[in-house]
Design a protein around this motif. Structure first.
Motif, PDB file in Angstrom:
ATOM      1  N   PHE A 183      10.345  14.578  -0.897  1.00  9.76           N
ATOM      2  CA  PHE A 183      11.494  13.843  -0.373  1.00  9.76           C
ATOM      3  C   PHE A 183      11.130  13.135   0.925  1.00  9.76           C
ATOM      4  CE2 PHE A 183      15.087  13.587   2.558  1.00  9.76           C
ATOM      5  CZ  PHE A 183      16.018  12.893   1.797  1.00  9.76           C
ATOM      6  N   PHE A 184      10.473  13.866   1.851  1.00 12.52           N
ATOM      7  CA  PHE A 184      10.149  13.311   3.157  1.00 12.52           C
ATOM      8  C   PHE A 184       9.182  12.130   3.052  1.00 12.52           C
ATOM      9  CE2 PHE A 184       7.487  13.527   7.117  1.00 12.52           C
ATOM     10  CZ  PHE A 184       8.454  13.055   7.988  1.00 12.52           C
ATOM     11  N   PHE A 185       8.090  12.329   2.348  1.00 12.16           N
ATOM     12  CA  PHE A 185       7.057  11.292   2.286  1.00 12.16           C
ATOM     13  C   PHE A 185       7.384  10.173   1.296  1.00 12.16           C
ATOM     14  CE2 PHE A 185       4.467  14.847   3.982  1.00 12.16           C
ATOM     15  CZ  PHE A 185       3.975  14.230   5.110  1.00 12.16           C
ATOM     16  N   ASN A 186       7.900  10.530   0.128  1.00 11.59           N
ATOM     17  CA  ASN A 186       8.070   9.533  -0.926  1.00 11.59           C
ATOM     18  C   ASN A 186       9.452   8.881  -0.943  1.00 11.59           C
ATOM     19  OD1 ASN A 186       5.472  10.266  -1.687  1.00 11.59           O
ATOM     20  ND2 ASN A 186       6.184  11.756  -3.193  1.00 11.59           N
ATOM     21  N   GLN A 187      10.512   9.694  -0.873  1.00 14.79           N
ATOM     22  CA  GLN A 187      11.851   9.131  -0.973  1.00 14.79           C
ATOM     23  C   GLN A 187      12.366   8.599   0.361  1.00 14.79           C
ATOM     24  OE1 GLN A 187      13.094  12.756  -3.757  1.00 14.79           O
ATOM     25  NE2 GLN A 187      14.795  11.343  -3.484  1.00 14.79           N
ATOM     26  N   TYR A 188      12.152   9.377   1.426  1.00 15.81           N
ATOM     27  CA  TYR A 188      12.700   8.969   2.725  1.00 15.81           C
ATOM     28  C   TYR A 188      11.798   7.947   3.422  1.00 15.81           C
ATOM     29  CZ  TYR A 188      14.280   9.236   7.572  1.00 15.81           C
ATOM     30  OH  TYR A 188      14.716   8.924   8.836  1.00 15.81           O
ATOM     31  N   LEU A 189      10.555   8.327   3.725  1.00 18.88           N
ATOM     32  CA  LEU A 189       9.658   7.411   4.432  1.00 18.88           C
ATOM     33  C   LEU A 189       9.008   6.380   3.510  1.00 18.88           C
ATOM     34  CD1 LEU A 189       7.792   9.810   6.911  1.00 18.88           C
ATOM     35  CD2 LEU A 189       9.778   8.374   7.352  1.00 18.88           C
ATOM     36  N   LYS A 190       8.999   6.672   2.211  1.00 19.47           N
ATOM     37  CA  LYS A 190       8.360   5.793   1.219  1.00 19.47           C
ATOM     38  C   LYS A 190       6.928   5.448   1.645  1.00 19.47           C
ATOM     39  CE  LYS A 190      12.571   3.863  -0.749  1.00 19.47           C
ATOM     40  NZ  LYS A 190      12.422   4.651  -1.986  1.00 19.47           N
ATOM     41  N   THR A 191       6.204   6.493   2.040  1.00 17.86           N
ATOM     42  CA  THR A 191       4.862   6.319   2.582  1.00 17.86           C
ATOM     43  C   THR A 191       3.934   5.617   1.602  1.00 17.86           C
ATOM     44  OG1 THR A 191       5.158   8.340   3.861  1.00 17.86           O
ATOM     45  CG2 THR A 191       2.907   7.520   3.624  1.00 17.86           C
ATOM     46  N   SER A 192       3.256   4.612   2.121  1.00 22.14           N
ATOM     47  CA  SER A 192       2.342   3.826   1.295  1.00 22.14           C
ATOM     48  C   SER A 192       1.100   4.632   0.948  1.00 22.14           C
ATOM     49  CB  SER A 192       1.943   2.555   2.046  1.00 22.14           C
ATOM     50  OG  SER A 192       0.917   1.877   1.377  1.00 22.14           O
ATOM     51  N   SER A 193       0.613   4.469  -0.270  1.00 19.50           N
ATOM     52  CA  SER A 193      -0.627   5.128  -0.685  1.00 19.50           C
ATOM     53  C   SER A 193      -1.847   4.277  -0.338  1.00 19.50           C
ATOM     54  CB  SER A 193      -0.601   5.407  -2.195  1.00 19.50           C
ATOM     55  OG  SER A 193      -0.422   4.195  -2.915  1.00 19.50           O
ATOM     56  N   ALA A 194      -1.616   3.061   0.129  1.00 23.20           N
ATOM     57  CA  ALA A 194      -2.717   2.164   0.490  1.00 23.20           C
ATOM     58  C   ALA A 194      -3.451   2.713   1.707  1.00 23.20           C
ATOM     59  CB  ALA A 194      -2.183   0.766   0.783  1.00 23.20           C
ATOM     60  N   THR A 195      -4.759   2.555   1.717  1.00 27.30           N
ATOM     61  CA  THR A 195      -5.558   3.049   2.844  1.00 27.30           C
ATOM     62  C   THR A 195      -5.508   2.105   4.041  1.00 27.30           C
ATOM     63  OG1 THR A 195      -7.527   2.003   1.907  1.00 27.30           O
ATOM     64  CG2 THR A 195      -7.143   4.326   1.355  1.00 27.30           C
ATOM     65  N   GLY A 196      -5.175   0.843   3.808  1.00 26.84           N
ATOM     66  CA  GLY A 196      -5.125  -0.131   4.891  1.00 26.84           C
ATOM     67  C   GLY A 196      -3.707  -0.489   5.264  1.00 26.84           C
ATOM     68  N   PHE A 197      -3.497  -1.730   5.680  1.00 26.68           N
ATOM     69  CA  PHE A 197      -2.175  -2.186   6.112  1.00 26.68           C
ATOM     70  C   PHE A 197      -1.236  -2.345   4.925  1.00 26.68           C
ATOM     71  CE2 PHE A 197      -5.105  -3.795   9.344  1.00 26.68           C
ATOM     72  CZ  PHE A 197      -4.503  -3.298  10.491  1.00 26.68           C
ATOM     73  N   ASP A 198      -0.053  -1.808   5.060  1.00 24.70           N
ATOM     74  CA  ASP A 198       1.006  -2.011   4.082  1.00 24.70           C
ATOM     75  C   ASP A 198       2.322  -1.902   4.839  1.00 24.70           C
ATOM     76  OD1 ASP A 198       2.774  -2.180   2.044  1.00 24.70           O
ATOM     77  OD2 ASP A 198       2.046  -0.469   0.907  1.00 24.70           O
ATOM     78  N   MET A 199       2.813  -3.026   5.315  1.00 25.39           N
ATOM     79  CA  MET A 199       3.988  -3.042   6.186  1.00 25.39           C
ATOM     80  C   MET A 199       5.244  -3.387   5.401  1.00 25.39           C
ATOM     81  SD  MET A 199       2.410  -2.177   8.908  1.00 25.39           S
ATOM     82  CE  MET A 199       3.496  -2.425  10.291  1.00 25.39           C
ATOM     83  N   THR A 200       5.380  -2.806   4.218  1.00 25.29           N
ATOM     84  CA  THR A 200       6.573  -3.039   3.406  1.00 25.29           C
ATOM     85  C   THR A 200       7.809  -2.504   4.116  1.00 25.29           C
ATOM     86  OG1 THR A 200       5.224  -2.842   1.404  1.00 25.29           O
ATOM     87  CG2 THR A 200       7.618  -2.668   1.135  1.00 25.29           C
ATOM     88  N   PHE A 201       8.852  -3.308   4.158  1.00 21.92           N
ATOM     89  CA  PHE A 201      10.081  -2.975   4.879  1.00 21.92           C
ATOM     90  C   PHE A 201      10.864  -1.879   4.162  1.00 21.92           C
ATOM     91  CE2 PHE A 201      14.679  -3.957   5.534  1.00 21.92           C
ATOM     92  CZ  PHE A 201      14.751  -3.657   6.888  1.00 21.92           C
TER      93      PHE A 201
END
Length: 492
Positions: free
Chosen positions: A128-146
């Protein structure tokens, strides 16, 4: 038109605000884990020694520098030694960087007060914390998705903090601390009492307090104790210099410092009792040991504690609201103190009004913070920037300030000692000079060299080279350039 420099309404206002700055997120989620990991009950011995031989002496130094100069760090250090203004701006830049990501973590804590109602994180708090709430990117570099649901709470946090800062020293900073600090003590005391009543709480307390005496022979444990004290007391990066500059001429500095230092440590031990009592219950419920459920930092706050809360049954909602409101309140008082440093510095340097300085600092920092920490890279940036700025930015500023006073211009130390002793009940003598000349700089230098060596040879975590360069080393470079450029501005 400039504002007349404000003062605290009384010494008690300064003490409450200083405690509010010192007591932050780290007291709740960092100290219990650091103590447990470094010898449990035995860690309290190096911790108290570090408080007495480094934390309090450095706190007294910050108080003396700020109070004697009646100014923010750049002005204060310039009055000690002309070229030292750059050091003051270094500390200002460190505070600006910390303010960027601190607002992000505050937003998470505030959101989790709401999520505690009905335990919205479900059966898997980590996902929930990483995927649903923060929607943490799996990309190793820049991923500034809003991420829209991070954006609006972050805007609200910045608006609330700036509202406090616009109120000024008395009606803003002091008043907010007089409201929030008693609230924090009440909330967290209720939380600790609730945690101590849970089945298995004793097992958690045993894990926390049982001394591992062999750990005291490891130099890393002592470095951990000293390192934690520096961060915990808000010393070495301009906050206490700034707060002391608002004190009236005749103020008992050493008495105030002792109250702040021991109040901060008392809260940390209280936090350790509450956190480990709760972890003991968690282990009891899972049929495992405390060692298997213990964690620190963000993992403790947003993964371990939600798991614990969900297992409480009828009292789960109340427990969750108490815990995350405590986190939020502790964070608010600390963030206000962090931003007060650059605000005071601009007022001193450019003779800006309070409102203009708050608008410039809050507007500029807030826009960058909202842009960076309402994206899918939020958690990565918090972790990277926090590690670099704490282990390099804060330590470097503290080390240089001590070396400047105790090694290169000894007359400054004598002047500061005379200043403190002239208005304080507890007199400073050779012991204070010895700790600042030998013990504290040796520990800080060792910590800095080990940190830089580790970062250069191993990097930090599993993050990409690009992320570490742009946001880790980039934060350090910003402090170097910012300190250099600001110090070259002409006073108005």
């Amino acid at each position: 038109m400039t504002d007349t420099r404000e003062n605290w309404s009384a010494r008690s206002g300064f003490i409450i605000a200083a405690i509010g700055s010192a007591v932050g997120l780290g007291n709740i989620w960092r100290f219990p884990y650091v103590a447990y990991e470094n010898g449990g009950g035995a860690f309290l011995i190096p911790y108290l020694i570090a408080l007495l031989t480094a934390g309090l002496p450095l706190l007294f130094l910050d108080y003396a520098v700020g109070h004697r100069s009646n100014g923010s760090p750049p002005k204060a250090y310039q009055r000690l030694m002309k070229k030292a203004e750059t050091l003051g701006w270094w500390q200002v830049c460190v505070c600006l960087i910390i303010g960027l990501y601190y607002a992000g973590v505050l937003t998470w804590a505030g959101s989790y007060v709401y999520f505690s109602i009905g335990q919205m994180w479900g059966s898997d708090p980590e996902a929930f914390f990483f995927n649903q709430y923060l929607k943490t990117s799996s990309a190793t570099g820049f991923d500034m998705t809003f991420v829209s649901h991070l954006f609006w709470p972050l805007v609200a946090v910045w608006a609330g903090v700036l509202f406090i800062l616009y109120g000024g020293v008395k009606k803003g900073v002091e008043l907010s601390n007089k409201i929030f600090m008693p609230l924090l003590i009440v909330l967290f005391s209720v939380l600790v009492i609730q945690a101590l009543r849970l089945p298995g709480a004793v097992d958690g307390l045993n894990a926390f307090f049982t001394p591992n005496w062999t750990a005291m022979m490891d130099y890393k444990v002592w470095l951990a104790a000293y390192g934690h004290i520096f961060f915990s007391l808000s010393v070495g990066f301009g906050i206490m210099v700034t707060y002391a500059s608002y004190l009236k001429p005749k103020t008992n500095l050493t008495g105030s410092g002792l109250i702040v230092g021991f109040a901060n440590s008392s809260f940390e031990i209280l936090a350790g009792i509450g956190v480990f009592a709760a972890l003991g219950f968690m282990a009891h419920s899972a049929g495992s040991t405390v060692e298997e459920v213990v964690s620190g930092g963000i993992g403790l706050a947003f993964i371990a504690f939600p798991k614990l809360i969900s297992s409480l049954g009828a009292g789960a909602d109340l427990f969750g609201i108490l815990f995350f409101t405590s986190l939020f309140v502790a964070g608010i008082t600390s963030m206000v103190s962090i931003l007060e440093v650059p605000i005071a510095a601009l007022q001193d340097k450019l003779k800006w009004s309070r409102k203009k300085a708050v608008s410039a600092v809050g507007g500029g920092t807030g826009i960058v913070s909202i842009f960076l920490f309402s994206t899918t890279n939020a958690i990565k940036l918090v972790d990277i920037i926090d590690h670099f700025i704490n282990n390099i930015g804060i330590v470097t500023g503290a080390l240089i300030s001590i070396i400047m006073v105790s090694w290169f211009k000894r007359s400054i130390m004598n002047e500061l000692k005379l200043h403190i002793n002239g208005i304080s009940t507890i007199q400073l003598g050779r012991t204070w000079e010895l700790t600042l000349t030998i013990i504290t700089p040796v520990v800080l230098l060792s910590t800095l060299l080990l940190s830089v060596y580790a970062l250069l040879t191993k990097g930090y975590g599993d993050y990409s080279f690009g992320l570490q360069m742009w946001f880790g080393w980039g934060s350090v470079i910003f402090c170097v350039l910012g300190a250099t450029l600001f110090s070259r501005l002409k006073d108005r």
